[in-house]
Design a protein around this motif. Structure first.
Motif, PDB file in Angstrom:
ATOM      1  N   GLY A 171       0.798  -1.223   0.000  1.00  0.00           N
ATOM      2  CA  GLY A 171       0.000   0.000   0.000  1.00  0.00           C
ATOM      3  C   GLY A 171       0.827   1.267   0.000  1.00  0.00           C
ATOM      4  N   ARG A 172       2.121   1.139   0.273  1.00  0.00           N
ATOM      5  CA  ARG A 172       3.006   2.319   0.299  1.00  0.00           C
ATOM      6  C   ARG A 172       4.058   2.279  -0.811  1.00  0.00           C
ATOM      7  NH1 ARG A 172       6.366   3.100   4.429  1.00  0.00           N
ATOM      8  NH2 ARG A 172       6.576   0.877   4.935  1.00  0.00           N
ATOM      9  N   PHE A 173       4.528   1.094  -1.139  1.00  0.00           N
ATOM     10  CA  PHE A 173       5.566   0.929  -2.151  1.00  0.00           C
ATOM     11  C   PHE A 173       4.968   0.335  -3.420  1.00  0.00           C
ATOM     12  CE2 PHE A 173       9.541   0.382   0.767  1.00  0.00           C
ATOM     13  CZ  PHE A 173       9.184   1.540   1.440  1.00  0.00           C
ATOM     14  N   SER A 174       5.590   0.660  -4.542  1.00  0.00           N
ATOM     15  CA  SER A 174       5.145   0.109  -5.819  1.00  0.00           C
ATOM     16  C   SER A 174       6.359  -0.252  -6.660  1.00  0.00           C
ATOM     17  CB  SER A 174       4.278   1.129  -6.551  1.00  0.00           C
ATOM     18  OG  SER A 174       3.886   0.625  -7.817  1.00  0.00           O
ATOM     19  N   ILE A 175       6.433  -1.508  -7.081  1.00  0.00           N
ATOM     20  CA  ILE A 175       7.518  -1.966  -7.941  1.00  0.00           C
ATOM     21  C   ILE A 175       7.037  -1.952  -9.383  1.00  0.00           C
ATOM     22  CG2 ILE A 175       6.898  -4.413  -7.687  1.00  0.00           C
ATOM     23  CD1 ILE A 175       9.898  -5.076  -7.786  1.00  0.00           C
ATOM     24  N   SER A 176       7.922  -1.560 -10.271  1.00  0.00           N
ATOM     25  CA  SER A 176       7.585  -1.550 -11.698  1.00  0.00           C
ATOM     26  C   SER A 176       8.875  -1.726 -12.495  1.00  0.00           C
ATOM     27  CB  SER A 176       6.876  -0.256 -12.090  1.00  0.00           C
ATOM     28  OG  SER A 176       7.721   0.858 -11.883  1.00  0.00           O
ATOM     29  N   LYS A 177       8.715  -1.946 -13.782  1.00  0.00           N
ATOM     30  CA  LYS A 177       9.895  -2.068 -14.637  1.00  0.00           C
ATOM     31  C   LYS A 177       9.588  -1.526 -16.014  1.00  0.00           C
ATOM     32  CE  LYS A 177       8.955  -6.844 -16.049  1.00  0.00           C
ATOM     33  NZ  LYS A 177       9.590  -8.107 -16.491  1.00  0.00           N
ATOM     34  N   ASP A 178      10.623  -1.092 -16.678  1.00  0.00           N
ATOM     35  CA  ASP A 178      10.545  -0.624 -18.052  1.00  0.00           C
ATOM     36  C   ASP A 178      11.435  -1.546 -18.873  1.00  0.00           C
ATOM     37  OD1 ASP A 178      10.857   0.650 -20.516  1.00  0.00           O
ATOM     38  OD2 ASP A 178      10.693   2.645 -19.620  1.00  0.00           O
ATOM     39  N   ASN A 179      10.825  -2.482 -19.568  1.00  0.00           N
ATOM     40  CA  ASN A 179      11.604  -3.454 -20.336  1.00  0.00           C
ATOM     41  C   ASN A 179      12.407  -2.796 -21.450  1.00  0.00           C
ATOM     42  OD1 ASN A 179      10.776  -5.630 -18.789  1.00  0.00           O
ATOM     43  ND2 ASN A 179       9.068  -6.142 -20.134  1.00  0.00           N
ATOM     44  N   ALA A 180      11.910  -1.716 -21.989  1.00  0.00           N
ATOM     45  CA  ALA A 180      12.627  -1.035 -23.063  1.00  0.00           C
ATOM     46  C   ALA A 180      13.917  -0.394 -22.559  1.00  0.00           C
ATOM     47  CB  ALA A 180      11.737   0.015 -23.696  1.00  0.00           C
ATOM     48  N   LYS A 181      13.919  -0.026 -21.281  1.00  0.00           N
ATOM     49  CA  LYS A 181      15.087   0.619 -20.700  1.00  0.00           C
ATOM     50  C   LYS A 181      15.883  -0.317 -19.801  1.00  0.00           C
ATOM     51  CE  LYS A 181      13.069   5.264 -20.677  1.00  0.00           C
ATOM     52  NZ  LYS A 181      12.700   6.442 -19.843  1.00  0.00           N
ATOM     53  N   ASN A 182      15.425  -1.559 -19.661  1.00  0.00           N
ATOM     54  CA  ASN A 182      16.085  -2.507 -18.743  1.00  0.00           C
ATOM     55  C   ASN A 182      16.264  -1.898 -17.356  1.00  0.00           C
ATOM     56  OD1 ASN A 182      16.219  -4.212 -20.894  1.00  0.00           O
ATOM     57  ND2 ASN A 182      18.435  -4.500 -20.847  1.00  0.00           N
ATOM     58  N   THR A 183      15.214  -1.281 -16.876  1.00  0.00           N
ATOM     59  CA  THR A 183      15.289  -0.578 -15.604  1.00  0.00           C
ATOM     60  C   THR A 183      14.137  -0.984 -14.692  1.00  0.00           C
ATOM     61  OG1 THR A 183      16.395   1.298 -16.630  1.00  0.00           O
ATOM     62  CG2 THR A 183      15.412   1.673 -14.480  1.00  0.00           C
ATOM     63  N   LEU A 184      14.493  -1.230 -13.460  1.00  0.00           N
ATOM     64  CA  LEU A 184      13.548  -1.592 -12.402  1.00  0.00           C
ATOM     65  C   LEU A 184      13.365  -0.379 -11.502  1.00  0.00           C
ATOM     66  CD1 LEU A 184      12.118  -4.072 -10.941  1.00  0.00           C
ATOM     67  CD2 LEU A 184      14.210  -4.211  -9.577  1.00  0.00           C
ATOM     68  N   TYR A 185      12.151  -0.208 -10.982  1.00  0.00           N
ATOM     69  CA  TYR A 185      11.866   0.936 -10.119  1.00  0.00           C
ATOM     70  C   TYR A 185      11.220   0.481  -8.815  1.00  0.00           C
ATOM     71  CZ  TYR A 185      12.387   3.401 -14.553  1.00  0.00           C
ATOM     72  OH  TYR A 185      12.870   3.872 -15.750  1.00  0.00           O
ATOM     73  N   LEU A 186      11.383   1.301  -7.803  1.00  0.00           N
ATOM     74  CA  LEU A 186      10.640   1.127  -6.562  1.00  0.00           C
ATOM     75  C   LEU A 186      10.183   2.508  -6.110  1.00  0.00           C
ATOM     76  CD1 LEU A 186       9.691  -0.993  -4.457  1.00  0.00           C
ATOM     77  CD2 LEU A 186      11.674  -0.313  -3.079  1.00  0.00           C
ATOM     78  N   GLN A 187       8.896   2.760  -6.262  1.00  0.00           N
ATOM     79  CA  GLN A 187       8.318   4.007  -5.778  1.00  0.00           C
ATOM     80  C   GLN A 187       7.929   3.806  -4.312  1.00  0.00           C
ATOM     81  OE1 GLN A 187       7.862   7.062  -7.356  1.00  0.00           O
ATOM     82  NE2 GLN A 187       7.265   7.750  -5.300  1.00  0.00           N
ATOM     83  N   MET A 188       8.479   4.643  -3.460  1.00  0.00           N
ATOM     84  CA  MET A 188       8.256   4.500  -2.019  1.00  0.00           C
ATOM     85  C   MET A 188       7.570   5.755  -1.500  1.00  0.00           C
ATOM     86  SD  MET A 188      11.858   2.741  -0.884  1.00  0.00           S
ATOM     87  CE  MET A 188      12.806   4.234  -1.115  1.00  0.00           C
ATOM     88  N   ASN A 189       6.363   5.586  -1.008  1.00  0.00           N
ATOM     89  CA  ASN A 189       5.578   6.699  -0.470  1.00  0.00           C
ATOM     90  C   ASN A 189       5.314   6.487   1.016  1.00  0.00           C
ATOM     91  OD1 ASN A 189       5.361   7.762  -3.120  1.00  0.00           O
ATOM     92  ND2 ASN A 189       3.536   6.518  -3.508  1.00  0.00           N
ATOM     93  N   SER A 190       4.879   7.536   1.663  1.00  0.00           N
ATOM     94  CA  SER A 190       4.555   7.474   3.101  1.00  0.00           C
ATOM     95  C   SER A 190       5.675   6.795   3.885  1.00  0.00           C
ATOM     96  CB  SER A 190       3.230   6.727   3.309  1.00  0.00           C
ATOM     97  OG  SER A 190       2.191   7.347   2.594  1.00  0.00           O
ATOM     98  N   LEU A 191       6.867   7.236   3.641  1.00  0.00           N
ATOM     99  CA  LEU A 191       8.033   6.586   4.240  1.00  0.00           C
ATOM    100  C   LEU A 191       8.061   6.750   5.750  1.00  0.00           C
ATOM    101  CD1 LEU A 191      10.553   7.473   1.458  1.00  0.00           C
ATOM    102  CD2 LEU A 191      10.125   5.167   2.300  1.00  0.00           C
TER     103      LEU A 191
END
Length: 124
Positions: A65-85
């Motif tokens: 509910g606070r973090f969100s994982i995603s990826k961009d296959n075109a950029k070979n990049t993984l993300y972690l959006q962290m909210n309400s830290l």
């Protein structure tokens, strides 16, 4: 040569947000499971979030509910959006990859590749 390079860590106050990135190279990115781990000082490593090769995601209860994982296959990049830290989110954050496409299976065999980590510090 395989490389996983994390970025985006830093120091923020509780309630703030950060977005971590992990740039990958040297392997077939699209077929791998990718995971964000974290390790706080004096504590065991914790699995934070996973994303299967098909984009299915999983989260630890502590970040749901606070973090969100995603990826961009075109950029070979993984993300972690962290909210309400929270201060308890303070840790070194690592990205990792497994050649097993489905993370729930991959966690039984260990990860193949690891980044060197990026430090996240949350102050109260």
């Amino acid at each position: 040569q395989v490389q996983l390079l994390e970025s985006g860590g830093g120091s923020v106050q509780a309630g703030g947000s950060l977005r971590l990135s992990c740039a990958a190279s040297g392997y077939t990115y699209t077929t791998y499971c990718h995971t964000w781990f974290r390790q706080a000082l004096g504590k065991e490593r914790e699995r934070v979030a996973d994303i299967d090769s098909d984009g299915t995601t999983y989260y630890a209860d502590s970040v749901k509910g606070r973090f969100s994982i995603s990826k961009d296959n075109a950029k070979n990049t993984l993300y972690l959006q962290m909210n309400s830290l929270k201060p308890e989110d303070t840790a070194m954050y690592y990205c990792a990859a497994s050649s097993i496409s489905y993370c729930r299976l991959a966690q039984h065999y260990g990860m193949d590749y690891w980044g060197k980590g990026t430090l996240v510090t949350i102050s109260s």
